[in-house]
Design a protein around this motif. Structure first.
Motif, mmCIF file in Angstrom:
data_model
loop_
_atom_site.group_PDB
_atom_site.id
_atom_site.type_symbol
_atom_site.label_atom_id
_atom_site.label_comp_id
_atom_site.label_asym_id
_atom_site.label_seq_id
_atom_site.Cartn_x
_atom_site.Cartn_y
_atom_site.Cartn_z
ATOM 1 N N ALA A 88 0.864 -1.183 0.000
ATOM 2 C CA ALA A 88 0.000 0.000 0.000
ATOM 3 C C ALA A 88 0.898 1.230 0.000
ATOM 4 C CB ALA A 88 -0.923 0.015 1.216
ATOM 5 N N ALA A 89 0.411 2.319 -0.616
ATOM 6 C CA ALA A 89 1.239 3.515 -0.768
ATOM 7 C C ALA A 89 0.785 4.674 0.099
ATOM 8 C CB ALA A 89 1.257 3.949 -2.243
ATOM 9 N N ASP A 90 -0.327 4.511 0.840
ATOM 10 C CA ASP A 90 -0.789 5.596 1.712
ATOM 11 C C ASP A 90 -1.586 5.007 2.871
ATOM 12 O OD1 ASP A 90 -3.411 5.022 0.745
ATOM 13 O OD2 ASP A 90 -3.172 6.467 -0.882
ATOM 14 N N GLY A 91 -1.937 5.870 3.829
ATOM 15 C CA GLY A 91 -2.626 5.412 5.029
ATOM 16 C C GLY A 91 -3.981 4.784 4.769
ATOM 17 N N PRO A 92 -4.880 5.470 4.041
ATOM 18 C CA PRO A 92 -6.192 4.870 3.774
ATOM 19 C C PRO A 92 -6.085 3.550 3.024
ATOM 20 C CG PRO A 92 -6.256 7.236 3.360
ATOM 21 C CD PRO A 92 -4.815 6.889 3.601
ATOM 22 N N GLY A 93 -5.157 3.472 2.077
ATOM 23 C CA GLY A 93 -4.965 2.233 1.342
ATOM 24 C C GLY A 93 -4.495 1.107 2.239
ATOM 25 N N ALA A 94 -3.628 1.437 3.202
ATOM 26 C CA ALA A 94 -3.132 0.424 4.135
ATOM 27 C C ALA A 94 -4.272 -0.139 4.975
ATOM 28 C CB ALA A 94 -2.066 1.037 5.035
ATOM 29 N N LEU A 95 -5.128 0.741 5.493
ATOM 30 C CA LEU A 95 -6.240 0.280 6.322
ATOM 31 C C LEU A 95 -7.225 -0.551 5.509
ATOM 32 C CD1 LEU A 95 -6.890 3.514 8.418
ATOM 33 C CD2 LEU A 95 -5.766 1.410 9.170
ATOM 34 N N ALA A 96 -7.463 -0.151 4.259
ATOM 35 C CA ALA A 96 -8.386 -0.897 3.407
ATOM 36 C C ALA A 96 -7.848 -2.289 3.108
ATOM 37 C CB ALA A 96 -8.626 -0.132 2.105
ATOM 38 N N ARG A 97 -6.555 -2.384 2.800
ATOM 39 C CA ARG A 97 -5.965 -3.691 2.492
ATOM 40 C C ARG A 97 -5.911 -4.584 3.731
ATOM 41 N NH1 ARG A 97 -3.698 -4.396 -2.421
ATOM 42 N NH2 ARG A 97 -3.473 -2.550 -3.752
ATOM 43 N N ALA A 98 -5.610 -3.982 4.881
ATOM 44 C CA ALA A 98 -5.565 -4.755 6.119
ATOM 45 C C ALA A 98 -6.943 -5.285 6.490
ATOM 46 C CB ALA A 98 -5.003 -3.899 7.252
ATOM 47 N N ALA A 99 -7.992 -4.495 6.208
ATOM 48 C CA ALA A 99 -9.356 -4.931 6.505
ATOM 49 C C ALA A 99 -9.796 -6.049 5.557
ATOM 50 C CB ALA A 99 -10.313 -3.745 6.409
ATOM 51 N N ALA A 100 -9.398 -5.942 4.280
ATOM 52 C CA ALA A 100 -9.804 -6.930 3.290
ATOM 53 C C ALA A 100 -9.045 -8.239 3.439
ATOM 54 C CB ALA A 100 -9.596 -6.363 1.885
ATOM 55 N N ASN A 101 -7.774 -8.135 3.814
ATOM 56 C CA ASN A 101 -6.925 -9.329 3.943
ATOM 57 C C ASN A 101 -6.007 -9.135 5.144
ATOM 58 O OD1 ASN A 101 -5.639 -11.757 3.438
ATOM 59 N ND2 ASN A 101 -4.261 -10.877 1.888
ATOM 60 N N PRO A 102 -6.468 -9.450 6.356
ATOM 61 C CA PRO A 102 -5.681 -9.186 7.568
ATOM 62 C C PRO A 102 -4.276 -9.786 7.485
ATOM 63 C CG PRO A 102 -7.904 -9.845 8.151
ATOM 64 C CD PRO A 102 -7.772 -10.062 6.670
ATOM 65 N N PRO A 103 -3.248 -8.948 7.610
ATOM 66 C CA PRO A 103 -1.871 -9.431 7.471
ATOM 67 C C PRO A 103 -1.344 -10.025 8.776
ATOM 68 C CG PRO A 103 -1.866 -7.068 7.811
ATOM 69 C CD PRO A 103 -3.318 -7.484 7.758
ATOM 70 N N ASP A 104 -0.313 -10.861 8.648
ATOM 71 C CA ASP A 104 0.366 -11.406 9.829
ATOM 72 C C ASP A 104 1.248 -10.349 10.476
ATOM 73 O OD1 ASP A 104 -0.721 -13.975 9.505
ATOM 74 O OD2 ASP A 104 0.835 -14.497 8.049
ATOM 75 N N LEU A 105 1.683 -9.359 9.658
ATOM 76 C CA LEU A 105 2.549 -8.287 10.150
ATOM 77 C C LEU A 105 2.487 -7.136 9.168
ATOM 78 C CD1 LEU A 105 6.028 -8.566 11.778
ATOM 79 C CD2 LEU A 105 5.801 -7.148 9.731
ATOM 80 N N VAL A 106 2.666 -5.915 9.678
ATOM 81 C CA VAL A 106 2.685 -4.716 8.835
ATOM 82 C C VAL A 106 4.025 -4.019 8.980
ATOM 83 C CG1 VAL A 106 1.605 -2.500 8.327
ATOM 84 C CG2 VAL A 106 0.187 -4.420 9.076
ATOM 85 N N VAL A 107 4.699 -3.776 7.857
ATOM 86 C CA VAL A 107 5.887 -2.921 7.814
ATOM 87 C C VAL A 107 5.391 -1.545 7.406
ATOM 88 C CG1 VAL A 107 8.132 -2.496 6.768
ATOM 89 C CG2 VAL A 107 7.389 -4.847 7.214
#
Length: 236
Positions: A28-47
């Motif tokens: 993801a390249a920005d904050g809203p995109g990060a939250l959207a991707r995390a909600a759609a596919n919960p990651p094991d870890l976020v860098v």
């Protein structure tokens, strides 16, 4: 795993190293995109980079923490100590300063994930249910609670509390805690200080006058399982 950075070069390099290390990487390249991707596919870890358009990394980290205990490794500029400490206070589990070695980042990510899986430096040491100071920690289930109910702890806060409960009455320096709890041979010791402060706010009745996690001046910290009041001339 989710990598969040608005610099496509950094994202490409980080993702490439993580991919070669065997991780499946989303971006993801920005904050809203990060939250959207995390909600759609919960990651094991976020860098997570701190400086992001839309929502900065601190806001993203805070919102991720509201949704669940996903581990977060922050990317910070070397001079941004205040932001780095704030990120740790919000709940990030680790950080790497720019410019960084991608290999070091992979090692930090692997270390955090080992903690999540219960295979960190202290895994398998003795009993899995630890008690002291009115606190119960189950290291197998990774749950903690006291008389008030469950304790919502981050990954590092949980490991730090478990370490203290394993060694009541023993004073540890910040260097020792960093080596044992974080598995680091080097690093910013303020990381330990911040996590002790956060942990006190969650386990102490009065964090300003701690009875459980005591400061041992000139040494570091000690866990007092009796939770006794400080004596004359003794610090909390």
């Amino acid at each position: 795993m989710l990598v969040v950075d608005d610099d496509p070069t950094v994202t490409e390099v980080v993702s490439g190293y993580l991919d070669r290390a065997g991780f499946t990487v989303d971006r993801a390249a920005d904050g809203p995109g990060a939250l959207a991707r995390a909600a759609a596919n919960p990651p094991d870890l976020v860098v997570l980079d701190l400086m992001l358009p839309g929502l900065d990394g601190l806001q993203v980290c805070r919102r991720l923490r509201e949704s669940g205990p996903v581990p977060v490794v922050m990317l910070t500029a070397r001079g941004d100590e205040e932001d780095r400490i704030l990120g740790l206070e919000i709940g990030a589990d680790d950080y790497v300063t720019k410019p960084f070695s991608p290999r070091e980042l992979v090692l930090r990510v692997t270390s955090v994930l080992r903690r999540v899986a219960g295979t960190g430096p202290e895994a398998g040491r003795g009993e899995t249910v630890l008690r002291g100071g009115g606190i119960t920690v189950d290291t197998a289930a990774r749950t903690a609670g006291d008389a008030r109910g469950p304790l919502r702890l981050t990954l590092r806060e949980f490991d730090l509390l478990a370490h203290f409960l394993r060694h009541p009455g023993r004073a540890f320096s910040r260097e020792e805690l960093m080596a044992t709890v974080w598995g680091w041979d080097f690093g910013d010791l303020s990381t330990v200080t911040v996590h002790v402060r956060r942990l006190r706010h969650k386990v102490e009745r009065d964090p300003a006058s701690p009875r459980l996690i005591r400061t041992v001046w000139g040494v570091g910290y000690r866990f007092d399982a009796e939770g006794r009041a400080p004596e004359a001339g003794e610090e909390g």
